[in-house]
Design an enzyme around this catalytic site. Structure first.
Site, PDB file in Angstrom:
ATOM      1  N   LYS A 239       0.841  -1.206   0.000  1.00  0.00           N
ATOM      2  CA  LYS A 239       0.000   0.000   0.000  1.00  0.00           C
ATOM      3  C   LYS A 239       0.872   1.251   0.000  1.00  0.00           C
ATOM      4  O   LYS A 239       1.745   1.402   0.846  1.00  0.00           O
ATOM      5  CB  LYS A 239      -0.909  -0.021   1.226  1.00  0.00           C
ATOM      6  CG  LYS A 239      -1.776   1.217   1.400  1.00  0.00           C
ATOM      7  CD  LYS A 239      -2.574   1.132   2.699  1.00  0.00           C
ATOM      8  CE  LYS A 239      -3.349   2.408   2.988  1.00  0.00           C
ATOM      9  NZ  LYS A 239      -4.039   2.336   4.298  1.00  0.00           N
ATOM     10  N   LYS A 251     -10.565  11.767   9.030  1.00  0.00           N
ATOM     11  CA  LYS A 251      -9.956  11.292  10.266  1.00  0.00           C
ATOM     12  C   LYS A 251     -10.080  12.365  11.348  1.00  0.00           C
ATOM     13  O   LYS A 251     -10.107  13.563  11.041  1.00  0.00           O
ATOM     14  CB  LYS A 251      -8.463  10.993  10.041  1.00  0.00           C
ATOM     15  CG  LYS A 251      -8.165   9.812   9.141  1.00  0.00           C
ATOM     16  CD  LYS A 251      -6.665   9.611   9.009  1.00  0.00           C
ATOM     17  CE  LYS A 251      -6.307   8.487   8.054  1.00  0.00           C
ATOM     18  NZ  LYS A 251      -6.764   7.172   8.531  1.00  0.00           N
ATOM     19  N   ASP A 262       1.256   6.356   5.522  1.00  0.00           N
ATOM     20  CA  ASP A 262       0.374   5.284   5.070  1.00  0.00           C
ATOM     21  C   ASP A 262       0.903   4.588   3.818  1.00  0.00           C
ATOM     22  O   ASP A 262       0.170   3.870   3.152  1.00  0.00           O
ATOM     23  CB  ASP A 262      -1.032   5.841   4.816  1.00  0.00           C
ATOM     24  CG  ASP A 262      -2.124   4.830   5.122  1.00  0.00           C
ATOM     25  OD1 ASP A 262      -1.808   3.780   5.700  1.00  0.00           O
ATOM     26  OD2 ASP A 262      -3.284   5.085   4.770  1.00  0.00           O
ATOM     27  N   ASP A 321     -12.422   6.150   4.311  1.00  0.00           N
ATOM     28  CA  ASP A 321     -11.151   5.981   5.024  1.00  0.00           C
ATOM     29  C   ASP A 321     -10.675   4.540   4.988  1.00  0.00           C
ATOM     30  O   ASP A 321      -9.611   4.225   5.494  1.00  0.00           O
ATOM     31  CB  ASP A 321     -11.290   6.455   6.479  1.00  0.00           C
ATOM     32  CG  ASP A 321      -9.939   6.652   7.151  1.00  0.00           C
ATOM     33  OD1 ASP A 321      -8.940   6.878   6.435  1.00  0.00           O
ATOM     34  OD2 ASP A 321      -9.871   6.566   8.392  1.00  0.00           O
ATOM     35  N   GLU A 323      -9.660   3.153   2.316  1.00  0.00           N
ATOM     36  CA  GLU A 323      -9.236   3.311   0.920  1.00  0.00           C
ATOM     37  C   GLU A 323      -8.100   2.376   0.526  1.00  0.00           C
ATOM     38  O   GLU A 323      -7.949   2.013  -0.644  1.00  0.00           O
ATOM     39  CB  GLU A 323      -8.819   4.770   0.671  1.00  0.00           C
ATOM     40  CG  GLU A 323      -7.383   5.137   1.018  1.00  0.00           C
ATOM     41  CD  GLU A 323      -7.031   4.956   2.487  1.00  0.00           C
ATOM     42  OE1 GLU A 323      -5.850   4.697   2.778  1.00  0.00           O
ATOM     43  OE2 GLU A 323      -7.924   5.083   3.339  1.00  0.00           O
ATOM     44  N   ARG A 325      -7.550  -0.762   1.006  1.00  0.00           N
ATOM     45  CA  ARG A 325      -7.972  -2.047   0.428  1.00  0.00           C
ATOM     46  C   ARG A 325      -8.492  -1.890  -0.991  1.00  0.00           C
ATOM     47  O   ARG A 325      -8.434  -2.825  -1.788  1.00  0.00           O
ATOM     48  CB  ARG A 325      -9.008  -2.697   1.340  1.00  0.00           C
ATOM     49  CG  ARG A 325     -10.297  -1.957   1.512  1.00  0.00           C
ATOM     50  CD  ARG A 325     -11.047  -2.330   2.780  1.00  0.00           C
ATOM     51  NE  ARG A 325     -10.379  -1.807   3.961  1.00  0.00           N
ATOM     52  CZ  ARG A 325     -10.835  -1.991   5.207  1.00  0.00           C
ATOM     53  NH1 ARG A 325     -11.949  -2.681   5.411  1.00  0.00           N
ATOM     54  NH2 ARG A 325     -10.189  -1.489   6.235  1.00  0.00           N
TER      55      ARG A 325
END
Length: 473
Positions: A239, A251, A262, A321, A323, A325
């Site tokens: 990711k 968030k 992330d 949020d 996102e 996956r």
């Protein structure tokens, strides 16, 4: 830098001691009142034109590879504090106890101890300490083990530096260029798919999330063919969300400071694959790194939207949020349909549920293939990282079924780590699959171990490398 030497050539050297061992130097010198050999305890002693650093190892029966790595990291950090430029180290006490893996963890500890990140151009880079490992009697291939560990340390530090980079200096295409440049010195083929190509390919997961930002998404594909005679191709998917506001499911403010990290999964994959190629392992690997930002804009996804993934399945987006996956699903489908991978591992900072369950030192894992997971576990035996395999059943699969699409991107209010992993599994088309959720282990505000520093940890690099090494052997 770590080299091999015969005996204590440096004027400064490190001695290791088990707790309350009467044979240790502090007892012979009458220093037992100030040094007892407790875990990570240190004592600097100048003696007759030389000097040594006593490092406590705690109880011998409690010492494993992780402890060796931490003990050497503590010693390394102390040497850096004292501005030691050259140091002799005898690690035979650990190799006698744990074998050649102790060499790997010793070198990793020495290289990672004292690491810190700063974006400031004014910060002065101090000359690193040169650690001279004394040749361990009866241990073959010491130089090769050191070279492997140093390569792995460099790749872990690369991953750390990427994750620590401020978000405004690491947009999706910046990340692509950084990784592409990093792998130029090894035999890895790199191919980048840019925004227009993603739309033409109908990767609605990746461009649907990434289209929310003026900094366009992309996908980097890295191919390494170390065993062209084999039809087995391992797929690694990481990711790469370089900024994750949560989109319209914004968030909370307390979580915003870490949104730049992330993309730790993509950074870990890049580091692991570079190590594989640098060591010329006889294994075939294709890595897919979907990269994007997740922001709020007129083009951002909304809760309730339905998109179609690259594999053809429709997805009901209930939480913007969740996102990661979505972009992983497109990359997984690409790996299978376009790259012909036969086994797949994905890694991501995916769910807060994994962190809530396991904290900062254990990552979550899932797999639907016991044989494949056993290869991963064999790699773990060398990596000194911790993972817990989550179970799942039909009842968990039911949680992500949608009434308006093939699948929805969140389940119910429980089992968040499991349902997130199972969402990705929906796109694996029956291929053996492993999922790693490093949401808790990829970053630490307060380091737990001596080989960590505030910020990124490089989680996953060593475990994936050693898994692929096991596969190659």
């Amino acid at each position: 830098m770590v080299t091999v030497t015969e005996g204590k050539n440096a004027r400064f050297y490190i001695d290791f001691a088990w707790e309350k061992d009467p044979h240790i130097r502090s007892f012979r010198l009458g220093l037992e009142e100030v040094f007892e050999g407790k875990y990570l305890e240190t004592l600097y002693v100048p003696v007759q034109g030389q000097a040594f650093l006593l490092v406590g190892c705690g109880k011998e029966k409690e010492t494993g590879l992780l402890e060796v790595k931490e003990i050497l990291a503590a010693a390394s950090a102390r040497c850096r504090e004292m501005k030691v430029k050259e140091c002799s180290v005898d690690i035979s006490v650990f190799t006698q106890l744990l074998g050649k893996d102790a060499v790997t963890q010793s070198v990793l500890g020495l290289e990672l101890g004292g690491y810190s990140y700063s974006f400031s151009k004014e910060k002065k880079e101090e000359a690193p300490c040169c650690f001279q490992l004394e040749r361990v009697s009866g241990l073959e291939g010491l130089e090769e083990l050191i070279e492997e560990a140093q390569e792995l340390a460099g790749d872990i530090l690369f991953a750390r530096d990427l994750v620590n980079t401020p978000g405004n200096h690491l947009r999706p295409m910046d990340l692509d260029r950084a990784v592409t440049g990093f792998v130029e010195d090894v035999e890895i083929e790199a191919q980048t798919f840019v925004y227009g190509q993603l739309r033409a390919m109908k990767m609605e997961g990746l461009y649907g999330v990434g289209g929310s930002s003026e900094y366009p998404p992309c996908m980097l594909v890295l191919r390494y063919r170390g065993n062209p005679d084999s039809s087995e191709v391992y797929g690694l998917v990481g990711k790469g969300v370089t900024c994750d506001t949560g989109g319209y499911c914004l968030k909370p403010s307390g979580s915003m400071a870490g949104i730049k990290g992330d993309m730790a999964g993509a950074a870990a994959v890049a580091g692991a694959l570079h190590a594989v190629a640098a060591r010329k392992l006889k294994v075939n690997v294709t890595a897919c790194l979907p990269m994007c930002e997740n922001r709020i804009s007129q083009s951002a996804l909304l809760p309730g939207d339905v998109i179609t993934g690259y594999g053809g399945k429709t997805i009901e987006v209930l939480n913007t949020d969740a996102e990661g996956r979505l972009i992983l699903a497109d990359a997984v489908s690409f790996c299978i349909r376009d790259e012909g991978i036969t086994k797949l591992l994905d890694i991501a900072t995916l769910t807060g549920a994994a962190w809530n369950a396991l904290g900062y030192t254990i990552a979550g894992a899932m797999s639907d293939d016991d044989d494949f997971y056993r290869v991963f576990e064999k790699g773990l035996a060398h990596s000194a990282e911790k993972y817990l395999r989550f179970p799942f059943g039909r009842e968990h699969v039911e949680m992500i079924k949608s009434s308006v699409a093939d699948v929805k991107n969140v389940g119910s209010s429980c089992c968040g780590t499991i349902t997130a992993g199972l969402f990705i599994r929906e796109f694996c088309e029956g291929k053996p699959w492993i999922h790693l959720d490093i949401a808790g282990t990829a970053w630490c505000d307060t380091p737990t171990y001596a080989f960590e520093a505030k910020g990124a940890t490089g989680a996953g690099v060593a475990s994936m490398y050693f898994m692929l090494k096991e596969a190659a052997e």
